[in-house]
Design a protein around this motif. Structure first.
Motif, PDB file in Angstrom:
ATOM      1  N   GLU A  60       1.030  -1.138   0.452  1.00 23.06           N
ATOM      2  CA  GLU A  60      -0.191   0.011   0.086  1.00 23.06           C
ATOM      3  C   GLU A  60       0.855   1.741  -0.369  1.00 23.06           C
ATOM      4  N   LEU A  61       2.052   1.178   1.215  1.00 21.93           N
ATOM      5  CA  LEU A  61       2.896   2.505   0.827  1.00 21.93           C
ATOM      6  C   LEU A  61       3.435   2.655  -0.318  1.00 21.93           C
ATOM      7  N   GLY A  62       4.258   1.143  -1.029  1.00 24.06           N
ATOM      8  CA  GLY A  62       5.062   1.557  -2.318  1.00 24.06           C
ATOM      9  C   GLY A  62       3.502   2.303  -3.399  1.00 24.06           C
ATOM     10  N   HIS A  63       2.566   1.412  -3.397  1.00 20.88           N
ATOM     11  CA  HIS A  63       1.490   2.095  -4.477  1.00 20.88           C
ATOM     12  C   HIS A  63       1.026   3.771  -4.580  1.00 20.88           C
ATOM     13  N   PHE A  64       1.840   4.179  -2.857  1.00 19.46           N
ATOM     14  CA  PHE A  64       1.169   5.675  -2.151  1.00 19.46           C
ATOM     15  C   PHE A  64       2.450   6.164  -3.148  1.00 19.46           C
ATOM     16  N   MET A  65       3.881   5.660  -3.357  1.00 17.56           N
ATOM     17  CA  MET A  65       4.548   6.047  -3.369  1.00 17.56           C
ATOM     18  C   MET A  65       5.072   6.356  -4.976  1.00 17.56           C
ATOM     19  N   ASP A  66       4.025   5.808  -6.002  1.00  9.55           N
ATOM     20  CA  ASP A  66       4.518   5.508  -7.320  1.00  9.55           C
ATOM     21  C   ASP A  66       5.565   4.364  -8.038  1.00  9.55           C
ATOM     22  N   HIS A  67       5.812   3.207  -6.510  1.00 11.04           N
ATOM     23  CA  HIS A  67       6.197   1.917  -7.394  1.00 11.04           C
ATOM     24  C   HIS A  67       5.029   1.143  -8.041  1.00 11.04           C
ATOM     25  N   GLN A  68       5.830   0.624  -8.683  1.00  9.46           N
ATOM     26  CA  GLN A  68       5.675  -0.648  -9.338  1.00  9.46           C
ATOM     27  C   GLN A  68       5.813  -1.785  -8.252  1.00  9.46           C
ATOM     28  N   ARG A 113      -7.105 -10.651  -2.648  1.00  2.00           N
ATOM     29  CA  ARG A 113      -7.568 -10.631  -3.697  1.00  2.00           C
ATOM     30  C   ARG A 113      -7.670  -9.176  -4.417  1.00  2.00           C
ATOM     31  N   LEU A 114      -9.035  -8.885  -3.972  1.00  2.00           N
ATOM     32  CA  LEU A 114      -9.268  -8.016  -4.320  1.00  2.00           C
ATOM     33  C   LEU A 114      -8.374  -6.951  -4.592  1.00  2.00           C
ATOM     34  N   PHE A 115      -7.406  -7.166  -2.707  1.00  2.00           N
ATOM     35  CA  PHE A 115      -7.040  -5.529  -2.365  1.00  2.00           C
ATOM     36  C   PHE A 115      -5.599  -5.421  -3.901  1.00  2.00           C
ATOM     37  N   LEU A 116      -5.162  -7.311  -4.440  1.00  2.00           N
ATOM     38  CA  LEU A 116      -3.780  -6.664  -5.081  1.00  2.00           C
ATOM     39  C   LEU A 116      -4.667  -5.847  -6.583  1.00  2.00           C
ATOM     40  N   ASN A 117      -5.435  -6.220  -7.045  1.00  2.00           N
ATOM     41  CA  ASN A 117      -6.931  -5.807  -8.206  1.00  2.00           C
ATOM     42  C   ASN A 117      -6.135  -4.316  -7.786  1.00  2.00           C
ATOM     43  N   ALA A 118      -6.176  -3.943  -6.368  1.00  2.00           N
ATOM     44  CA  ALA A 118      -6.884  -2.975  -6.742  1.00  2.00           C
ATOM     45  C   ALA A 118      -6.331  -1.703  -6.354  1.00  2.00           C
ATOM     46  N   TYR A 119      -5.338  -2.343  -6.348  1.00  2.00           N
ATOM     47  CA  TYR A 119      -3.565  -1.383  -6.403  1.00  2.00           C
ATOM     48  C   TYR A 119      -2.490  -1.774  -7.367  1.00  2.00           C
ATOM     49  N   GLY A 120      -3.301  -2.754  -8.439  1.00  2.00           N
ATOM     50  CA  GLY A 120      -2.407  -3.159  -9.661  1.00  2.00           C
ATOM     51  C   GLY A 120      -1.280  -3.954  -9.094  1.00  2.00           C
ATOM     52  N   VAL A 121      -1.009  -4.200  -7.986  1.00  2.00           N
ATOM     53  CA  VAL A 121      -0.079  -5.893  -7.343  1.00  2.00           C
ATOM     54  C   VAL A 121      -0.049  -6.901  -8.435  1.00  2.00           C
ATOM     55  N   GLU A 122       0.616  -7.311  -8.272  1.00  2.00           N
ATOM     56  CA  GLU A 122       1.752  -8.178 -10.170  1.00  2.00           C
ATOM     57  C   GLU A 122       1.742  -9.703  -8.752  1.00  2.00           C
ATOM     58  N   LEU A 123       0.505 -10.707  -8.809  1.00  2.00           N
ATOM     59  CA  LEU A 123       1.116 -11.388  -8.012  1.00  2.00           C
ATOM     60  C   LEU A 123       2.022 -12.923  -8.749  1.00  2.00           C
ATOM     61  N   LEU A 124       3.221 -12.700  -8.511  1.00  2.00           N
ATOM     62  CA  LEU A 124       4.451 -13.436  -9.353  1.00  2.00           C
ATOM     63  C   LEU A 124       4.280 -14.914  -8.598  1.00  2.00           C
ATOM     64  N   ASN A 166       4.590  -4.894  15.676  1.00  2.00           N
ATOM     65  CA  ASN A 166       3.603  -5.502  15.594  1.00  2.00           C
ATOM     66  C   ASN A 166       3.004  -6.134  17.229  1.00  2.00           C
ATOM     67  N   TYR A 167       2.270  -4.430  17.474  1.00  2.00           N
ATOM     68  CA  TYR A 167       0.868  -4.253  17.846  1.00  2.00           C
ATOM     69  C   TYR A 167      -0.329  -4.868  17.617  1.00  2.00           C
ATOM     70  N   GLY A 168       0.186  -5.169  15.649  1.00  2.00           N
ATOM     71  CA  GLY A 168      -1.262  -5.387  15.220  1.00  2.00           C
ATOM     72  C   GLY A 168      -1.489  -4.468  14.215  1.00  2.00           C
ATOM     73  N   TYR A 169      -0.670  -2.980  14.355  1.00  2.00           N
ATOM     74  CA  TYR A 169      -1.380  -1.706  13.142  1.00  2.00           C
ATOM     75  C   TYR A 169       0.060  -1.481  12.134  1.00  2.00           C
ATOM     76  N   PRO A 170      -0.047  -2.500  11.175  1.00  2.00           N
ATOM     77  CA  PRO A 170       1.489  -2.137  10.504  1.00  2.00           C
ATOM     78  C   PRO A 170       2.134  -0.562  10.755  1.00  2.00           C
ATOM     79  N   PHE A 171       3.451  -0.609  10.517  1.00  2.00           N
ATOM     80  CA  PHE A 171       4.325   0.492  10.349  1.00  2.00           C
ATOM     81  C   PHE A 171       3.844   1.267   9.642  1.00  2.00           C
ATOM     82  N   CYS A 172       4.340   0.934   8.027  1.00  2.00           N
ATOM     83  CA  CYS A 172       4.009   1.520   6.697  1.00  2.00           C
ATOM     84  C   CYS A 172       2.102   1.988   6.398  1.00  2.00           C
ATOM     85  N   LYS A 173       1.053   0.833   7.151  1.00  2.00           N
ATOM     86  CA  LYS A 173       0.185   1.896   7.116  1.00  2.00           C
ATOM     87  C   LYS A 173       0.040   2.861   8.043  1.00  2.00           C
ATOM     88  N   ALA A 174       0.112   3.487   9.191  1.00  2.00           N
ATOM     89  CA  ALA A 174       0.407   4.225  10.132  1.00  2.00           C
ATOM     90  C   ALA A 174       0.780   5.908   9.487  1.00  2.00           C
TER      91      ALA A 174
END
Length: 436
Positions: free
Chosen positions: A18-26, A42-53, A135-143
């Motif tokens: 999510e952070l990578g997408h926010f920062m315009d990474h592929q 899978r819905l998340f991956l599609n919404a953010y244009g993430v390719e599963l390899l 590790n508290y349960g709310y990821p650092f990148c999302k915060a």
């Protein structure tokens, strides 16, 4: 566009994407078990244009950055491939730190991380722009995204999250304690401890680092700790702690009977929380008042109910021996429910508490191991599962007894995680009360 690969599609991995997408990474994802990826992921991956390899596809792409989820060990074949290529292989914590504009309070240790993180967050809430995460349960990148990369981030850090640190540098940090854990992942105890030490890898005298002056595990590695370490313990200044409470300049500022949590270990956690929040600019009096109003977190020596004079406590988060020792030292007349997937530990550590234990009720895969090690030391039985253990313990209990779930093991033999195990325990206690 920079190419970002995340290895492991768990909560932390998805937040890095999510952070990578926010920062315009592929963005790309690799997971060892793609068939187990849930529909909402899978819905998340599609919404953010993430390719599963696949494992073959992933080796054919030149990535600028590879982020490894904390649940994926460095022995993983794909992680090893990129490490051997000298790729930029980092943790989710390191990835987020590269975009940080605010400050981090980093909290690690073998036990007490979650409680101390929650305490610091409780103190700082409303006083500073603060996110409680890691590790508290709310990821650092999302915060970071939610808080626009500014303010304070109170980050609980596991050894797994600290393994692939490069430039991560907290403004304030601590190691609460060290004791054996995760020996199913690390080759040696030192490997586990040294992963913890990455928390101060880039810190200097312009930052603040605290350590426990009364913890043997830490004191055995005193020469590895920074020269600017500030100590917290029974005889330390300015903050001190003992069974009576917490001190400032040897004056008692918080008595143990004024708090809502149990155990000397939690007074240590509170002393660390007060010290770190105070360093972040919060007034000492406010810190103390907030600790007085702090309620114990779920699944950590959590009071559940009293049924016919019998007390029930949920300590499902106690997944290693040192956590359980603290629980067993906090009560008398304990009917102890333990077991799950054994992660290692010395059973002799429990012998000192045998006078506190009326009986042990052992469950899960490790029940025969517990039975073999504790029979003759305490009265005990194999109860197989939590439901049987509760029934047997309650039928045998007297008013004033404590039925304590404190497993000393991971939960994955019978439950999805320790949270589910704790919730099942609480639901069974509620059902028991309703049936009486």
């Amino acid at each position: 566009m920079r190419k970002l690969l995340v290895i492991g599609g768990g909560k932390s991995g998805l937040s890095a994407l999510e952070l990578g997408h926010f920062m315009d990474h592929q963005c790309f994802l690799y997971d060892d078990y793609p068939e187990k990826i849930e529909d909402n992921t899978r819905l998340f991956l599609n919404a953010y244009g993430v390719e599963l390899l696949s494992s073959e596809q992933v080796k054919k792409v030149d990535f600028d950055t590879v982020v490894v989820s904390p649940g994926v060990p460095q022995t993983n074949k794909i992680v090893k491939f990129f490490l051997e290529k000298n790729s930029d292989v980092i943790s989710e914590i390191e990835f987020g730190f590269r975009y940080l504009k605010g400050n981090v309070i980093g909290i690690t240790g073998s036990n007490g991380k979650t409680t101390t993180t929650a305490m610091v967050g409780h103190i700082m809430h409303g006083e500073e722009e603060t996110a409680v995460c890691g590790n508290y349960g709310y990821p650092f990148c999302k915060a970071l995204i939610e808080q626009k990369f500014e303010g304070w981030y109170v980050v609980e850090l596991s050894s797994f999250q600290l393994e692939l640190i490069k430039d991560f540098k907290p403004k304030i940090a601590c190691i609460l304690n060290l004791s054996p854990d995760h020996l199913d992942r690390y080759n040696s105890l030192e490997d586990y401890y040294f992963a913890k030490f990455n928390i101060f890898k880039n810190m200097n005298k312009n930052t603040v680092f605290f350590a426990n002056a009364d913890d043997d595990g830490l004191l055995n590695y005193r020469d590895k700790l920074p020269s600017f370490t500030r100590w917290i313990g029974e005889k330390t200044l300015p903050i001190g702690v003992d069974e009576k409470g917490i001190y400032y300049e040897r004056n008692l500022i918080l008595r143990s009977e004024q708090v809502r949590f149990k155990g000397l270990h939690n007074l240590y956690n509170a002393a660390f929380a007060i010290s770190m929040a105070h360093e972040a600019g919060i007034g000492l009096r406010h810190c103390v008042e907030k600790i007085r109003s702090f309620n114990p977190i779920e699944h950590r020596l959590e009071f559940v109910d009293i049924i016919r004079g019998v007390y029930f406590y949920n300590d499902s988060k106690a997944t290693n021996f040192d956590s359980v020792k603290k629980a067993l030292s906090s009560f008398k007349n304990i009917r102890w429910i333990a077991g799950g997937i054994y992660k290692g530990g010395d059973f002799e550590d429990f012998y000192i508490y045998r006078e506190n234990i009326k009986k042990g009720y052992f469950i899960g895969d490790s029940a025969p191991i517990f039975m073999g090690k504790m029979k003759g030391i305490i009265d005990c039985e194999i109860s197989i599962n939590i439901e049987n253990a509760i029934k047997h313990a309650f039928n045998e209990a007297n008013p004033g007894d404590v039925i304590l779930l404190s497993p000393a093991c991971s939960s994955f033999d019978q439950f999805k995680n320790y949270e589910e195990r704790g919730k099942v325990f609480k639901n069974l206690v509620k059902r028991l009360k309703d049936e009486l």
